[in-house]
Design a protein around this motif. Structure first.
Motif, mmCIF file in Angstrom:
data_model
loop_
_atom_site.group_PDB
_atom_site.id
_atom_site.type_symbol
_atom_site.label_atom_id
_atom_site.label_comp_id
_atom_site.label_asym_id
_atom_site.label_seq_id
_atom_site.Cartn_x
_atom_site.Cartn_y
_atom_site.Cartn_z
ATOM 1 N N LEU A 5 -55.687 110.036 -62.552
ATOM 2 C CA LEU A 5 -56.113 109.671 -61.203
ATOM 3 C C LEU A 5 -57.541 109.133 -61.158
ATOM 4 O O LEU A 5 -58.016 108.736 -60.093
ATOM 5 C CB LEU A 5 -56.008 110.875 -60.266
ATOM 6 C CG LEU A 5 -54.632 111.508 -60.110
ATOM 7 C CD1 LEU A 5 -54.694 112.659 -59.114
ATOM 8 C CD2 LEU A 5 -53.602 110.492 -59.694
ATOM 9 N N TYR A 67 -56.488 114.572 -53.732
ATOM 10 C CA TYR A 67 -57.480 113.942 -54.590
ATOM 11 C C TYR A 67 -57.908 112.612 -53.991
ATOM 12 O O TYR A 67 -57.068 111.782 -53.651
ATOM 13 C CB TYR A 67 -56.907 113.689 -55.985
ATOM 14 C CG TYR A 67 -56.579 114.953 -56.745
ATOM 15 C CD1 TYR A 67 -57.548 115.598 -57.501
ATOM 16 C CD2 TYR A 67 -55.297 115.495 -56.712
ATOM 17 C CE1 TYR A 67 -57.248 116.758 -58.198
ATOM 18 C CE2 TYR A 67 -54.989 116.652 -57.408
ATOM 19 C CZ TYR A 67 -55.969 117.274 -58.150
ATOM 20 O OH TYR A 67 -55.671 118.418 -58.839
ATOM 21 N N SER A 69 -59.475 109.224 -54.932
ATOM 22 C CA SER A 69 -59.550 108.541 -56.212
ATOM 23 C C SER A 69 -60.185 107.157 -56.129
ATOM 24 O O SER A 69 -59.973 106.431 -55.156
ATOM 25 C CB SER A 69 -58.135 108.397 -56.781
ATOM 26 O OG SER A 69 -58.137 107.630 -57.963
#
Length: 85
Positions: A5, A67, A69
């Motif tokens: 990621l 997340y 990214s």
């Protein structure tokens, strides 16, 4: 398989629920509110402080992790699907 990621972050592909573009100009008010609340509650992991391009919603042990990214959503999806061929 694992999906990279960005930075030093990899996650198992079976934990990925969704991948979204981060485009503040086009993001709905509800999505912005979702991310704000998730950050307040500690569900956000920032992989990079600069140039965020996507967010990835995952679930591990019945806990959501989001997340942020620096890699585009297209690239992350392409990486995740690469191993399904």
């Amino acid at each position: 398989m694992y999906v990279h990621l960005g930075g030093n972050v990899v996650v198992p592909d079976n934990e990925i629920i969704a991948v979204f573009n981060i485009d503040v100009k086009q993001m709905s008010k509800d999505t912005c509110e979702f991310l704000r609340i998730a950050e307040e509650e500690g569900f956000i992991v920032k992989i990079s402080k600069d140039n965020l391009k996507s967010f990835v919603v995952t679930e591990r042990d019945n806990k959501s992790i989001i997340y942020l990214s620096p890699i585009s959503s297209y690239t992350i999806i392409k990486r995740a699907l690469k191993y399904e061929e």
